[in-house]
Design a protein around this motif. Structure first.
Motif: not given
Lengths: 909, 171
Positions: B19-26, B33-39, B53-56, B61-66
């Motif tokens: 929640g904090q990232i989505a709201v405060t940092w935004k 856009a948010v990119v989350v590179p995480d295996d 949901m938090a991002l929306q 828009t979130g991008y989840f990649v390796s």
């Protein structure tokens, strides 16, 4: 050079002219010889001339020909020929009975035709008759046929004159004058003497339709004419006129007593014409088909009448009878023609083509019909036969054939019995197994009762004492006949029945008695056919060949249970051993006894009695039966088909003894074998690609919530996707649900994704469907809670340094619940998880004295969101108290941001 | 510093998106856009759902990649959204560990800043500041990152002060 044809014509002409008066004409042989042309060729040409009207021929042997032109030039010259031609004409008339073309003349109109004929031939001048029948039944047509018959029989030579009395009913004087004629000056405008229809119809027939509309005075005059053959035209005072016109009257009046009584008294013959409704099915079909044939001729198209249309028309109750039917047929054809303009195809008549007013309040007929094909070119009508009907007449033919072969010696009789039994079995099998019944059961039951009643009277006479089981079969056979018989002629049926009556009189009489009783309930077209089948059945039942000493009865509760065991076993034993007594489900012992008493009256009560019953106390039954039965009574409970069969074999050999019975009782111990279905455990399959997450909690939580009754099995996602239902896992388990991170698309098994699983709105429904009996809504809610908590724990546990995750999550859950209530907002599951995690970490950082104080514009927030801060602080009070911490406004600000983005808290403060 | 580097901000947080990232940092950085590179996350549908949901709700828009695809994804986004609306397309990159950030920068991702927070206590890790616990490997990664992105530090929230990352653990 003349052609052969021209030479033949020429020779016929010249020879005819030279004919002597006492000769009949020229023979083909004569011409053949004279011209040296083959005789067959000559005959061909001559017959062609006859067809073209250029020559006359005699029906003598050999045939004589004469040129038409020569004969017509001076007919009187050929005295001999004239005589012959006259004879020929009468012979022809005698041959063709005009009533032949009347549909039903051989069945439902047979009486009518006979009455009309006798009225015609009644000496000296026929008999006046009155045709009574509803409108449209064909009264005029019958009168016309009567006239034609009279003419061909040489009774009349005059015309057929028709007067519809209804046309002049408003003007009785005019009607009277039309009928009897008038003299000059009889009334105003009667400027000349005019003869009436009675005079016109002299030597012929006068048909008075709607005669009830005739004024009483005119009626009186008519009666006088009928009595004396004389009448007075209107205005005539002196002279009496004479006529020999024959009279036929017609009326629709059945209710008008006044009219009828007078008329009935004076008219010697009253003929009732049955209405369409009372005609036989075959007649109705013929009528319908012929009406369509007429239309086919008009339209020059072949017609196919659908089975449904035929059935609807046959079953129609038409107040207007055939007349109405005719107009329906016309309208129907017109409607159909409009839709099917292609003249090269047959016109298909469908239900939708029937006139609307006919179709209203019509339900689909219960009796099915056959499609009818009409070929206008050959005037051919073909009913597409159905299997059952064909079968019925095959059976009939078979019975007749074997019956005709039977001699009177004993050997032959024994053979006859065997063959008869074989056919009877075949018929019984057919009606029991192959026939699709479409009548409702009440008719069957009713019929059964009737048959039972009659058969009951014949126990002793014929040994037909298996009346319960037999009457059911017989009722089925009778219904089969009734459904599929038509009034076709069955070759040799009547003679066969006469033969049967002579040889097997008593059984034949029983058969006819049954037919008579059945005829009261059903409309039989061909009663003889019924007699034949019933005789066959009864004859096949006779088992007097080996007299059986034991009266064996099966008594059970429930509709036809006993009779069906009895029938089955009797059939298997090929003899009648058992009588079945069906008792109502709630029948008491005394009711059973009174039913048996009725049966006792029909048997020899001194022989042994064997009772096979389904249940109940034998002691009590024995006590109650004993006073009513003279012989030995043996009883056995738990009747079964197998038991009845074993005992029946002994009975047939008259070997049944008490010891034997006891032995059988022991042998008949029921065997048990329980087939246990290979119980595959109901499982949930998880296919997490990553192996983390759902599977773990799921296993634990589902196991906890269902006391371990649902097992969780993990399966490699890629294998599952590849193998589908073929995967061995499905042999091993009853997989009810697949849960995973990706859908393996296994057909027939529901799939639930992990994120759906955690969302009760989706997950609960799927769980309930997959395990309908295992979960209540309440359980599911609990399970979901546990799942959410477990998930949260899994996400935070590793990352909490100082707090006990279990305790903190529990506290946080409570906080969120209070918050939800205070805010009046429900949070969705994902938001709740977010919040759980956020709050856990928040508590941890505050406990570690590192609260996040960086909320921007804290003062502003504190001012504008006092209400929210209050609510949240309250919700967190337990936690604050427990950890002895104070939640700074800055942290509450972060909570507000998280919630506000998802819940819309705008109107909160 | 090219204009492009100004577009990417990298954050290290064990919890990735919350929640904090989505709201405060935004609110603070106004990224697009948010990119989350995480295996680990890339296959964790449930956590992805929750994070999405938090991002929306923050209109992101979130991008989840390796991790290995992270640099490519960031480059692609930059390419696709170049000078859209006349202002730079800003990408917020969240990694679970400094190692992931290092992989990104070594793969060519050019970032404006890198901040660390919420690196939870684990065996062998020492508290550096706030919720940041690191071991030598983390420090080494951070050092490499700092070579590519000079503005690399520990920071709790957008408005908190930045703390220098040490190069070695205290004895």
């Amino acid at each position: 050079m003349l052609t052969n044809r021209e030479r033949v014509i020429q020779l016929l002409l010249t020879t005819s002219q030279d004919l002597a008066p006492n000769t009949l004409g020229v023979s083909a042989q004569f011409i053949s010889k004279k011209l040296a042309i083959q005789r067959s060729t000559v005959s061909l040409y001559l017959n062609e001339l006859v067809r073209n009207g250029e020559a006359l021929k005699t029906s003598t042997r050999p045939v004589y020909f004469i040129a038409q032109s020569v004969y017509e030039a001076n007919p009187q010259r050929f005295i001999h020929l004239n005589e012959h031609l006259e004879q020929q004409k009468t012979a022809q008339t005698a041959k063709v009975d005009p009533f032949k073309q009347l549909i039903g003349a051989e069945s439902s109109l047979k009486n009518v035709v006979n009455q009309i004929k006798s009225a015609v031939i009644y000496p000296p001048n026929g008999m006046s008759c009155l045709l009574v029948g509803d409108s449209g039944v064909g009264k005029s047509y019958l009168a016309q046929l009567a006239y034609e018959f009279a003419k061909r029989e040489g009774f009349v030579t005059g015309k057929f004159t028709v007067l519809n009395c209804a046309e002049y009913a408003d003007n009785p004087e005019l009607l009277s004058s039309i009928l009897f004629g008038h003299v000059k000056g009889a009334f105003t405008g009667a400027e000349a003497t005019r003869e009436g229809l009675l005079a016109t119809a002299k030597d012929g027939y006068l048909f008075l339709d709607e005669v009830h509309r005739l004024a009483p005075e005119s009626q009186e005059k008519l009666f006088q004419y009928m009595d004396k053959g004389t009448y007075r035209p209107v205005g005539e005072t002196k002279a009496v006129y004479e006529s020999n016109a024959r009279l036929i009257f017609a009326t629709t009046e059945k209710q008008n007593i006044d009219f009828l009584q007078t008329f009935l008294r004076r008219i010697p013959m009253v003929i009732q014409i049955p209405s369409f409704h009372h005609r036989t099915k075959q007649e109705k079909l013929d009528l319908i088909a012929n009406l369509f044939l007429n239309e086919a001729h008009v339209m020059h198209r072949n017609i196919k009448i659908s089975a449904a249309v035929a059935a609807l028309l046959v079953n129609a109750e038409l107040p207007g009878n055939v007349g109405k039917l005719q107009s329906i047929v016309k309208l129907t054809c017109a409607e159909s023609l409009l839709k099917q303009r292609d003249t090269t195809t047959s016109l298909l008549i469908k239900v939708a083509d029937l006139p609307l007013d006919f179709m209203t309040n019509k339900s689909q007929p219960s009796v099915t019909g056959n499609p009818i094909l009409i070929n206008y070119h050959d005037s051919e009508i073909k009913e597409v036969a159905i299997k059952e009907r064909t079968k019925l007449f095959e059976f009939a033919t078979e019975i007749i054939e074997i019956t005709q072969q039977v001699g009177s010696d004993d050997v032959s009789r024994q053979q006859y019995f065997e063959v008869t039994a074989r056919i009877a079995n075949k018929i019984a099998d057919f009606v029991s197994f192959d026939l699709r019944r479409h009548r409702d059961g009440s008719i069957l039951e009713f019929l059964e009762t009737t048959i039972k009643g009659i058969l009951g009277n014949f126990y002793l006479d014929f040994g037909i004492n298996r009346f319960n089981s037999n009457s059911h079969l017989l009722a089925l056979i009778v219904l089969f006949l009734n459904d599929f018989e038509d009034d076709r002629q069955v070759a040799d049926l009547t003679t066969t029945l006469v033969q049967l009556q002579q040889q097997f009189g008593r059984r034949y009489n029983l058969s006819t008695q049954l037919v008579q009783a059945i005829a009261v309930q059903l409309n039989l077209q061909n009663p003889e056919l019924y007699t034949l089948f019933i005789f066959n059945f009864i004859f096949a039942q006779q088992e007097q060949l080996i007299p059986i000493k034991t009266n064996a009865v099966i008594v059970t509760h429930g509709y036809s249970t006993a009779s069906s065991i009895a029938t089955t076993v009797n059939r298997l034993l090929n003899g009648s051993v058992y009588e079945g007594v069906d008792m109502p489900l709630d029948a008491s012992i005394s009711e059973v006894v009174s039913e048996l008493k009725r049966y006792f009256r029909t048997i020899n009560t001194e022989s042994d009695l064997l009772l096979l019953v389904d249940m109940g106390s034998l002691t009590q039954l024995a006590a109650m039966l004993e006073p009513h039965y003279d012989g030995k009574i043996a009883m056995m409970t738990n009747v079964s088909t197998a038991m009845a069969l074993v005992i029946g074999q002994d009975i047939l050999k008259n070997q049944l003894t008490t010891d034997r019975l006891k032995k059988i009782a022991v042998q008949q111990q029921p065997q048990t074998k329980v087939v246990i279905p290979v119980q595959k455990a109901k499982v949930i399959l998880t296919t997490c690609i990553t192996g983390i997450g759902a599977a773990k909690y799921l296993q634990r939580i589902v196991t906890d919530s269902t006391n371990g009754s649902i097992k969780i099995v993990t399966k490699d996602f890629y294998q599952l996707k590849q193998n589908g239902l073929q995967d061995p896992i499905f042999d091993q388990y009853n997989v009810k649900l697949i849960i995973g991170t990706d859908d393996p698309n296994v057909k027939e098994i529901p799939y639930l994704s992990v994120e759906e699983l955690i969302n009760p709105e989706v997950g609960n429904r799927i769980f309930l469907n997959a395990f309908p009996d295992m979960f209540s809504q309440q359980q599911l809610t609990k399970m979901n809670q546990a799942m959410v908590r477990a998930f949260t724990l899994d996400n935070i546990a590793a990352n909490l340094a100082v707090l006990d995750p279990q305790i903190t999550v529990g506290q946080v859950e409570q906080t969120v619940l209070i918050l939800e209530r205070s805010l009046g907002r429900k949070m969705d599951v994902y938001l709740r998880i977010s919040l759980y995690m956020h709050l856990c970490f928040m508590v941890e950082r505050i406990v570690q004295r590192e609260p996040n104080l960086d909320y921007h514009q804290v003062q502003q927030f504190q001012k504008t969101h006092q209400h929210f801060i209050q609510i949240t602080t309250d919700a967190l009070s337990d936690i604050q108290h427990y950890y002895k911490i104070t939640i700074p406004v800055s942290e509450i600000g972060f909570i507000y941001d998280i919630l506000n983005s998802r819940l819309d808290l705008a109107n909160l403060d | 510093m090219t204009t492009e580097t100004a577009n990417v901000v990298v954050r290290v947080d064990n919890r990735l998106i919350h929640g904090q990232i989505a709201v405060t940092w935004k609110q603070a950085l106004e990224f697009d856009a948010v990119v989350v590179p995480d295996d680990q996350l890339v296959n964790d549908q449930l956590n992805k759902t929750i994070m999405n949901m938090a991002l929306q709700s923050a209109n992101l828009t979130g991008y989840f990649v390796s991790v290995s695809n992270g640099a490519k994804m960031i480059a692609r986004l930059k390419r696709e959204h170049i000078s859209l609306l006349g202002k730079p397309f800003r990408i917020f990159v969240v990694c679970r560990t400094p190692a992931a950030v290092r992989a990104l920068v070594e793969a060519g991702t050019e970032a404006e800043t890198v901040t660390l927070w919420n690196m939870f206590k684990q065996p062998g890790k020492q508290k550096i500041a706030g919720t940041v616990y690191m071991d030598q490997a983390d420090l080494d990664d951070a050092a490499v990152i700092k070579q590519h992105v000079p503005d690399t530090s520990i920071q709790g929230s957008p408005y908190a002060k930045k703390i220098e990352i040490p190069t070695t653990l205290e004895e």
